[in-house]
Design a protein around this motif. Sequence first.
Motif, PDB file in Angstrom:
ATOM      1  N   ARG A   1      -2.589   4.449 -10.593  1.00 54.74           N
ATOM      2  CA  ARG A   1      -3.703   5.398 -10.566  1.00 54.74           C
ATOM      3  C   ARG A   1      -5.026   4.743 -10.950  1.00 54.74           C
ATOM      4  NH1 ARG A   1      -3.043  10.033 -14.146  1.00 54.74           N
ATOM      5  NH2 ARG A   1      -4.700  10.902 -12.902  1.00 54.74           N
ATOM      6  N   GLY A   2      -4.974   3.532 -11.493  1.00 55.71           N
ATOM      7  CA  GLY A   2      -6.180   2.837 -11.872  1.00 55.71           C
ATOM      8  C   GLY A   2      -6.610   3.139 -13.287  1.00 55.71           C
ATOM      9  N   ASP A   3      -5.744   3.817 -14.082  1.00 57.06           N
ATOM     10  CA  ASP A   3      -6.083   4.193 -15.447  1.00 57.06           C
ATOM     11  C   ASP A   3      -5.738   3.103 -16.449  1.00 57.06           C
ATOM     12  OD1 ASP A   3      -6.838   6.571 -14.412  1.00 57.06           O
ATOM     13  OD2 ASP A   3      -5.031   7.657 -15.021  1.00 57.06           O
ATOM     14  N   GLY A   4      -4.958   2.141 -16.072  1.00 58.65           N
ATOM     15  CA  GLY A   4      -4.458   1.172 -17.035  1.00 58.65           C
ATOM     16  C   GLY A   4      -5.343  -0.042 -17.194  1.00 58.65           C
ATOM     17  N   GLN A   5      -6.659   0.096 -17.042  1.00 54.39           N
ATOM     18  CA  GLN A   5      -7.561  -1.049 -17.118  1.00 54.39           C
ATOM     19  C   GLN A   5      -8.173  -1.198 -18.461  1.00 54.39           C
ATOM     20  OE1 GLN A   5     -10.239  -0.353 -13.904  1.00 54.39           O
ATOM     21  NE2 GLN A   5      -8.644  -0.492 -12.392  1.00 54.39           N
TER      22      GLN A   5
ATOM     23  N   ARG B   1      10.312   8.335 -30.298  1.00 55.08           N
ATOM     24  CA  ARG B   1       9.825   7.201 -29.526  1.00 55.08           C
ATOM     25  C   ARG B   1      10.351   7.286 -28.111  1.00 55.08           C
ATOM     26  NH1 ARG B   1      11.694   2.119 -32.611  1.00 55.08           N
ATOM     27  NH2 ARG B   1      11.909   1.574 -30.458  1.00 55.08           N
ATOM     28  N   LYS B   2       9.538   6.857 -27.184  1.00 52.01           N
ATOM     29  CA  LYS B   2       9.974   6.817 -25.797  1.00 52.01           C
ATOM     30  C   LYS B   2      10.750   5.532 -25.579  1.00 52.01           C
ATOM     31  CE  LYS B   2       6.191   9.528 -24.060  1.00 52.01           C
ATOM     32  NZ  LYS B   2       5.018   9.565 -23.210  1.00 52.01           N
ATOM     33  N   SER B   3      11.700   5.589 -24.683  1.00 53.06           N
ATOM     34  CA  SER B   3      12.477   4.388 -24.405  1.00 53.06           C
ATOM     35  C   SER B   3      11.592   3.392 -23.669  1.00 53.06           C
ATOM     36  CB  SER B   3      13.694   4.750 -23.550  1.00 53.06           C
ATOM     37  OG  SER B   3      13.273   5.150 -22.262  1.00 53.06           O
ATOM     38  N   SER B   4      11.972   2.157 -23.695  1.00 50.90           N
ATOM     39  CA  SER B   4      11.178   1.137 -23.029  1.00 50.90           C
ATOM     40  C   SER B   4      11.143   1.390 -21.522  1.00 50.90           C
ATOM     41  CB  SER B   4      11.740  -0.244 -23.337  1.00 50.90           C
ATOM     42  OG  SER B   4      13.075  -0.339 -22.886  1.00 50.90           O
ATOM     43  N   PHE B   5      12.194   1.961 -20.978  1.00 54.40           N
ATOM     44  CA  PHE B   5      12.232   2.280 -19.555  1.00 54.40           C
ATOM     45  C   PHE B   5      11.150   3.290 -19.213  1.00 54.40           C
ATOM     46  CE2 PHE B   5      13.848   5.124 -16.220  1.00 54.40           C
ATOM     47  CZ  PHE B   5      13.883   4.226 -15.161  1.00 54.40           C
ATOM     48  N   MET B   6      11.057   4.363 -20.021  1.00 51.61           N
ATOM     49  CA  MET B   6      10.043   5.380 -19.767  1.00 51.61           C
ATOM     50  C   MET B   6       8.639   4.812 -19.988  1.00 51.61           C
ATOM     51  SD  MET B   6      11.487   7.979 -18.597  1.00 51.61           S
ATOM     52  CE  MET B   6      10.127   9.129 -18.636  1.00 51.61           C
ATOM     53  N   THR B   7       8.484   3.959 -20.957  1.00 53.36           N
ATOM     54  CA  THR B   7       7.186   3.338 -21.213  1.00 53.36           C
ATOM     55  C   THR B   7       6.756   2.498 -20.022  1.00 53.36           C
ATOM     56  OG1 THR B   7       7.709   3.282 -23.565  1.00 53.36           O
ATOM     57  CG2 THR B   7       5.893   1.892 -22.816  1.00 53.36           C
ATOM     58  N   ARG B   8       7.702   1.733 -19.487  1.00 58.15           N
ATOM     59  CA  ARG B   8       7.384   0.907 -18.310  1.00 58.15           C
ATOM     60  C   ARG B   8       7.004   1.777 -17.124  1.00 58.15           C
ATOM     61  NH1 ARG B   8      12.414  -2.703 -19.139  1.00 58.15           N
ATOM     62  NH2 ARG B   8      13.249  -0.903 -18.086  1.00 58.15           N
ATOM     63  N   LEU B   9       7.731   2.888 -16.923  1.00 57.26           N
ATOM     64  CA  LEU B   9       7.399   3.776 -15.814  1.00 57.26           C
ATOM     65  C   LEU B   9       6.000   4.349 -15.973  1.00 57.26           C
ATOM     66  CD1 LEU B   9      10.642   5.836 -15.118  1.00 57.26           C
ATOM     67  CD2 LEU B   9       9.595   4.100 -13.692  1.00 57.26           C
ATOM     68  N   GLU B  10       5.657   4.759 -17.192  1.00 62.02           N
ATOM     69  CA  GLU B  10       4.318   5.302 -17.421  1.00 62.02           C
ATOM     70  C   GLU B  10       3.250   4.252 -17.208  1.00 62.02           C
ATOM     71  OE1 GLU B  10       4.231   7.086 -21.251  1.00 62.02           O
ATOM     72  OE2 GLU B  10       5.448   8.799 -20.611  1.00 62.02           O
ATOM     73  N   GLU B  11       3.507   3.009 -17.626  1.00 60.43           N
ATOM     74  CA  GLU B  11       2.540   1.943 -17.422  1.00 60.43           C
ATOM     75  C   GLU B  11       2.342   1.663 -15.938  1.00 60.43           C
ATOM     76  OE1 GLU B  11       4.109  -1.283 -19.695  1.00 60.43           O
ATOM     77  OE2 GLU B  11       3.464  -0.416 -21.613  1.00 60.43           O
ATOM     78  N   ARG B  12       3.425   1.648 -15.182  1.00 59.35           N
ATOM     79  CA  ARG B  12       3.310   1.436 -13.742  1.00 59.35           C
ATOM     80  C   ARG B  12       2.530   2.568 -13.088  1.00 59.35           C
ATOM     81  NH1 ARG B  12       9.150   0.407 -11.537  1.00 59.35           N
ATOM     82  NH2 ARG B  12       8.048   0.597  -9.573  1.00 59.35           N
ATOM     83  N   TRP B  13       2.787   3.793 -13.524  1.00 54.20           N
ATOM     84  CA  TRP B  13       2.073   4.942 -12.986  1.00 54.20           C
ATOM     85  C   TRP B  13       0.580   4.829 -13.275  1.00 54.20           C
ATOM     86  CZ3 TRP B  13       2.584   8.703  -9.618  1.00 54.20           C
ATOM     87  CH2 TRP B  13       1.727   9.785  -9.667  1.00 54.20           C
ATOM     88  N   ASP B  14       0.246   4.449 -14.507  1.00 59.51           N
ATOM     89  CA  ASP B  14      -1.156   4.303 -14.878  1.00 59.51           C
ATOM     90  C   ASP B  14      -1.828   3.203 -14.055  1.00 59.51           C
ATOM     91  OD1 ASP B  14      -0.970   6.332 -16.708  1.00 59.51           O
ATOM     92  OD2 ASP B  14      -0.673   4.995 -18.436  1.00 59.51           O
ATOM     93  N   ARG B  15      -1.116   2.084 -13.836  1.00 64.36           N
ATOM     94  CA  ARG B  15      -1.691   0.997 -13.038  1.00 64.36           C
ATOM     95  C   ARG B  15      -1.947   1.457 -11.607  1.00 64.36           C
ATOM     96  NH1 ARG B  15       2.393  -3.073 -13.240  1.00 64.36           N
ATOM     97  NH2 ARG B  15       3.321  -2.199 -15.086  1.00 64.36           N
TER      98      ARG B  15
END
Length: 127
Positions: free
Chosen positions: A123-127, A107-121
């Motif tokens: 880039r416009g991929d998190g919609q 499992r990824k840590s919550s910190f890494m998950t948050r970073l990936e979510e921010r990155w996706d947002r």
Amino acid sequence: MPLSEYEQRVLEQMEQQLRSDDPKLADAISGTPTRRPLHVVLGTLVALAGLGMLVGGVASQFIPLGIAGFLAMFGGVMWAISRPRVGSPVPSGEAGKASNVSRMKPRKSSFMTRLEERWDRRRGDGQ
């Protein structure tokens, strides 16, 4: 682009200040846990005992003792130089569950998950 000398100095000063203010936090952030002194001492003692077994096995021409000595030396050195894993230790009652979990995808840590979510947002991929 490398940092200028001034920027390197400022960064080193900030690191030193963080380490002096809160060493536990600095170790947690750096991700490289320090070696445990007990492991270093015990690993060194096991390696020295292995060296004695190796020399004794060679001197007496008893090959299994020499092989056991070499393995003890190798294990002791590896134990002495190893660092603890990042994360919390597994409680003794959960040892059986830990072996099953280790086969699963980590499992990824919550910190890494948050970073990936921010990155996706961004880039416009998190919609």
